[in-house]
Scaffold this motif. Structure first.
Motif, mmCIF file in Angstrom:
data_model
loop_
_atom_site.group_PDB
_atom_site.id
_atom_site.type_symbol
_atom_site.label_atom_id
_atom_site.label_comp_id
_atom_site.label_asym_id
_atom_site.label_seq_id
_atom_site.Cartn_x
_atom_site.Cartn_y
_atom_site.Cartn_z
ATOM 1 N N HIS A 198 49.322 31.102 48.566
ATOM 2 C CA HIS A 198 48.349 30.341 49.352
ATOM 3 C C HIS A 198 48.260 30.792 50.801
ATOM 4 O O HIS A 198 47.423 30.290 51.543
ATOM 5 C CB HIS A 198 48.685 28.852 49.303
ATOM 6 N N GLY A 199 49.127 31.696 51.201
ATOM 7 C CA GLY A 199 49.080 32.165 52.573
ATOM 8 C C GLY A 199 50.073 33.282 52.787
ATOM 9 O O GLY A 199 50.926 33.552 51.935
ATOM 10 N N TYR A 200 49.940 33.929 53.942
ATOM 11 C CA TYR A 200 50.869 34.999 54.299
ATOM 12 C C TYR A 200 50.863 35.208 55.799
ATOM 13 O O TYR A 200 49.933 34.792 56.495
ATOM 14 C CB TYR A 200 50.522 36.304 53.576
ATOM 15 N N VAL A 201 51.907 35.871 56.261
ATOM 16 C CA VAL A 201 51.984 36.294 57.664
ATOM 17 C C VAL A 201 52.662 37.658 57.698
ATOM 18 O O VAL A 201 53.646 37.896 57.012
ATOM 19 C CB VAL A 201 52.722 35.253 58.548
ATOM 20 N N LEU A 202 52.084 38.546 58.492
ATOM 21 C CA LEU A 202 52.616 39.895 58.700
ATOM 22 C C LEU A 202 53.054 39.984 60.146
ATOM 23 O O LEU A 202 52.256 39.734 61.051
ATOM 24 C CB LEU A 202 51.539 40.940 58.389
ATOM 25 N N PHE A 203 54.338 40.354 60.377
ATOM 26 C CA PHE A 203 54.903 40.278 61.732
ATOM 27 C C PHE A 203 55.804 41.475 62.058
ATOM 28 O O PHE A 203 57.009 41.338 62.215
ATOM 29 C CB PHE A 203 55.654 38.958 61.916
ATOM 30 N N LEU A 234 54.513 28.919 58.552
ATOM 31 C CA LEU A 234 54.690 30.371 58.564
ATOM 32 C C LEU A 234 55.038 30.864 59.965
ATOM 33 O O LEU A 234 55.960 31.657 60.145
ATOM 34 C CB LEU A 234 53.429 31.071 58.054
ATOM 35 N N MET A 235 54.307 30.383 60.963
ATOM 36 C CA MET A 235 54.552 30.828 62.337
ATOM 37 C C MET A 235 55.938 30.411 62.817
ATOM 38 O O MET A 235 56.637 31.208 63.443
ATOM 39 C CB MET A 235 53.482 30.268 63.278
ATOM 40 N N LEU A 236 56.348 29.194 62.546
ATOM 41 C CA LEU A 236 57.660 28.743 63.009
ATOM 42 C C LEU A 236 58.781 29.547 62.362
ATOM 43 O O LEU A 236 59.790 29.853 63.007
ATOM 44 C CB LEU A 236 57.833 27.245 62.773
ATOM 45 N N GLU A 237 58.620 29.899 61.104
ATOM 46 C CA GLU A 237 59.638 30.717 60.446
ATOM 47 C C GLU A 237 59.688 32.117 61.054
ATOM 48 O O GLU A 237 60.768 32.668 61.294
ATOM 49 C CB GLU A 237 59.382 30.808 58.941
ATOM 50 N N VAL A 238 58.540 32.694 61.332
ATOM 51 C CA VAL A 238 58.504 34.018 61.971
ATOM 52 C C VAL A 238 59.176 33.966 63.335
ATOM 53 O O VAL A 238 59.992 34.830 63.672
ATOM 54 C CB VAL A 238 57.047 34.517 62.092
#
Length: 145
Positions: free
Chosen positions: A51-56, A85-89
């Motif tokens: 349902h979502g993703y983040v690339l960092f 997602l942002m807080l985990e990154v």
């Protein structure tokens, strides 16, 4: 939330197309991003679908982070997934002792800008014209970790 796997690529492409219907990454770009930054790519998985993703990725000899892409499918927006997602990154970047993280956002994406500001990102409130090419302006935001 978990790290991406190679088997996730078709689903990742679907999520990206749903999140960014006007300008999704082509499959080959997501494939290459996975090959190069797969350890810096988290996905939201409910056990059946993504349902979502983040690339960092990191830059500057691993001292600075970038949020290259944060996407949540339209049907899952407004449920706090982007924030999670942002807080985990950011937790991971702080654990790695990075100094700062930056991102760019479409200047008209008020929801994303509000999310990033609520987490502590700031901007000079000036839009960088043609950042991604003609007519593709972006607001650059940074967070000191």
């Amino acid at each position: 939330m978990r790290g991406v796997t190679e088997a996730d690529l078709p689903e990742l492409v679907r999520v990206d197309r749903e999140a960014f219907p006007d300008d999704p990454y082509p499959y080959f770009v997501l494939r290459q991003l996975y090959d190069v930054h797969g350890d810096r790519l988290l996905v939201l998985d409910d056990g059946e679908r993504l349902h979502g993703y983040v690339l960092f990725p990191t830059v500057s000899e691993g001292r600075e982070g970038r949020i290259m892409s944060l996407g949540v499918t339209r049907d899952q927006r407004g449920r706090g997934h982007g924030r999670r997602l942002m807080l985990e990154v950011l937790r991971r970047m702080r654990a790695e002792e990075l100094r700062e993280v930056s991102l760019t956002v479409e200047p008209t994406n008020a929801a994303a800008i509000m999310l990033y500001r609520s987490i502590g990102f700031t901007s000079e409130d000036s839009v960088r014209k043609n950042y991604f090419g003609p007519g593709e302006d972006r607001l650059v935001m940074t967070l000191i970790l």
